[in-house]
Write a protein that holds these residues in place. Structure first.
Motif, short mmCIF file in Angstrom:
data_model
loop_
_atom_site.label_atom_id
_atom_site.label_comp_id
_atom_site.label_asym_id
_atom_site.label_seq_id
_atom_site.Cartn_x
_atom_site.Cartn_y
_atom_site.Cartn_z
N ARG A 289 47.83 36.61 47.53
CA ARG A 289 46.88 34.86 48.24
C ARG A 289 45.80 35.43 46.86
O ARG A 289 45.93 33.78 46.12
CB ARG A 289 46.56 35.35 49.50
CG ARG A 289 47.08 35.73 50.40
CD ARG A 289 46.13 34.83 51.74
NE ARG A 289 47.24 35.34 53.20
CZ ARG A 289 47.78 34.33 54.08
NH1 ARG A 289 47.65 33.02 53.63
NH2 ARG A 289 48.75 34.37 54.71
N GLU A 290 45.55 36.16 46.01
CA GLU A 290 45.11 36.31 45.20
C GLU A 290 44.97 35.96 44.20
O GLU A 290 45.83 37.45 43.42
CB GLU A 290 43.03 36.56 45.35
CG GLU A 290 42.61 36.84 47.04
CD GLU A 290 42.07 37.13 47.44
OE1 GLU A 290 41.66 38.21 46.60
OE2 GLU A 290 41.09 37.57 48.54
N ASN B 172 44.48 38.68 41.45
CA ASN B 172 43.01 39.26 40.82
C ASN B 172 43.63 40.02 39.92
O ASN B 172 45.17 40.80 40.49
CB ASN B 172 42.86 40.28 42.09
CG ASN B 172 41.55 40.99 42.00
OD1 ASN B 172 41.07 41.42 40.89
ND2 ASN B 172 41.62 41.89 43.11
N ASN C 277 45.51 42.22 49.31
CA ASN C 277 46.03 41.34 48.78
C ASN C 277 47.74 41.85 48.32
O ASN C 277 48.02 41.86 47.79
CB ASN C 277 45.14 41.15 47.21
CG ASN C 277 45.74 40.02 46.65
OD1 ASN C 277 46.01 38.74 47.12
ND2 ASN C 277 45.67 40.05 44.98
#
Length: 435
Positions: free
Chosen positions: A51-52, A54, A176
């Protein structure tokens, strides 16, 4: 003409032995390993979706994409609670009997073995296997059914442990986790055993989110789920392999069964070792190099028979029956109603505030009490009750209802010394859908 599966066993009917890998398949596997060749259907780490975006989650030489998921999962607070959640037998103190923590390890071991033979991504397999039951309730599938009843009566929505496992991983403890791991967790159960398991088509988070919502609102959606990676398909079938024989072994240890002679089998065998070996070998023989997971017809038919006989001989006969089942169901509803009233009234002295909301907000990293309390109160109660271990559930009920006549006495370590027979009605176990 190639020998049939039953011919390969070279054993008399009713007493099958151990299947061996097909010689051609074994030769291919050995050649693949020597050359470093993997399955063309193996999920590539480079395609992982989160989703992110990162930087901390970018794969490195020391920590691959899905090893990060594995480490996130086993370090999650919810993972600790596997140790005291029912796999099959409830209300029994016996360290020789499986709890859910052992079950997920067995699923991981079996699935990794199959995945390795097929040339798949074993770290993705391990991540799915270790996370697949994080959303399970206390008291196994019986508890899952009771919680869903209370939730549905108030909201019209359904509770399913696989769907809640995704919520735990993706919402309550936002770590995540990859789409591929979440998809495998969501789709690890659904339809009953299938001879051929084809992959689904969940390629983005929007599709995953839509499936999660559909499962919450339509009880039939669960039956349509299919993992979108071959690794997820392997975990799904390994979930069945892991419990079929182990439940029988536990039933023997509990005294529910005197022997395994009550079970019939033409191919896969009746004990845990035979079942694991023969299903593993047959799946590899029939799935190697293919874009789906498949069993031979003979093994599939025997698997269906094995599941049915587990229900008839173990789950339904010695399961949650009579007064004990009714008592536990009433306890679920009583706890749900009390805790829901506390959230609605804002009773901050309640355990739902003191234990659940306070702990979750301190451990989740992204949830604060203020934001979490904007959630539907029923969802908060579902989050709390699903997170409970068996012993915590019982202790909380006694704390909130000290004068209640709803009491189930556990069979403790010394019950046999006090003249309690192995078939005590308090050696309760789960009899619902094992998937």
């Amino acid at each position: 003409m190639e020998p049939s599966v039953t011919d390969q066993l070279q054993q008399k009917p009713g007493n099958p032995g151990y299947l061996q890998l097909d010689a051609a398949v074994a030769a291919h596997i050995e050649a693949d390993r020597a050359s470093g060749t993997v399955s063309p259907y193996r999920f590539d780490d480079a395609l992982v979706l989160r989703r992110e975006d990162n930087p901390h989650d970018v794969a490195t030489l020391t920590r691959s994409a899905f090893s990060r998921d594995i480490e996130k999962i086993i370090n999650m607070p919810a993972y600790n609670r596997y140790a005291d959640k029912t796999q099959v037998f409830s209300f029994v103190e016996n360290d020789d009997i499986s709890r859910r923590g052992l079950h997920v390890q067995l699923v991981s071991r079996i699935a990794r073995n199959i995945g390795s033979l097929l040339g798949l991504n074993t770290e993705l397999i391990e991540a799915i296997a270790l996370g697949h039951d994080l959303g399970h309730t206390p008291f196994g599938h019986a508890g899952e059914r009771f919680l869903s009843q209370s939730y549905h009566a108030r909201t019209g929505r359904y509770f399913n442990h696989n769907v809640h496992s995704v919520r735990v991983l993706d919402q309550l403890y936002k770590r995540n986790i990859s789409l591929q791991t979440l998809d495998g967790v969501l789709c690890h159960n659904g339809e009953f055993a299938q001879q051929v398991l084809q992959m689904g088509d969940t390629r983005d988070f929007a599709t995953l989110d839509a499936l999660v919502d559909a499962c919450n609102t339509n009880e039939l959606t669960i039956k349509t789920l299919r993992p979108s990676t071959l690794e997820g398909c392997v975990v799904r079938v390994s979930d069945m392999i892991a419990y079929l024989g182990k439940d029988r072994q536990d039933a023997l240890d509990m005294g529910v069964l005197d022997s395994l002679d009550m079970f019939d089998s033409a191919v896969i065998g009746t004990n845990n070792a035979q079942i694991i070996n023969n299903l593993t070998v047959d799946i590899v023989n029939n799935s190697y190099g293919k874009d789906h997971i498949c069993m031979s017809r003979a093994v599939y038919d025997d698997l269906v028979l094995a599941k049915r006989q587990n229900y008839e001989i173990i789950y339904n006969r010695e399961g949650m029956i009579g007064d004990t089942s009714n008592v536990v169901e009433e306890m679920f509803e009583q706890l749900y109603d009390k805790l829901l009233a506390d959230v609605v009234s804002g009773n901050e002295a309640s355990p739902v505030f003191q234990h659940h909301i306070a702990r979750l907000s301190s451990k989740s990293r992204t949830i604060s009490p203020e934001t979490y309390l904007q959630t539907d109160p029923n969802q908060i109660i579902v989050d709390y009750m699903a997170s409970m271990t068996d012993s915590y559930f019982m202790a909380l009920h006694e704390h909130l209802f000290p004068r209640s006549n709803l009491v189930v006495f556990a069979r403790d370590y010394c019950s046999d010394l006090a003249g309690i027979t192995p078939r005590s009605q308090h050696a309760v176990h789960d009899c619902a859908d094992k998937d």
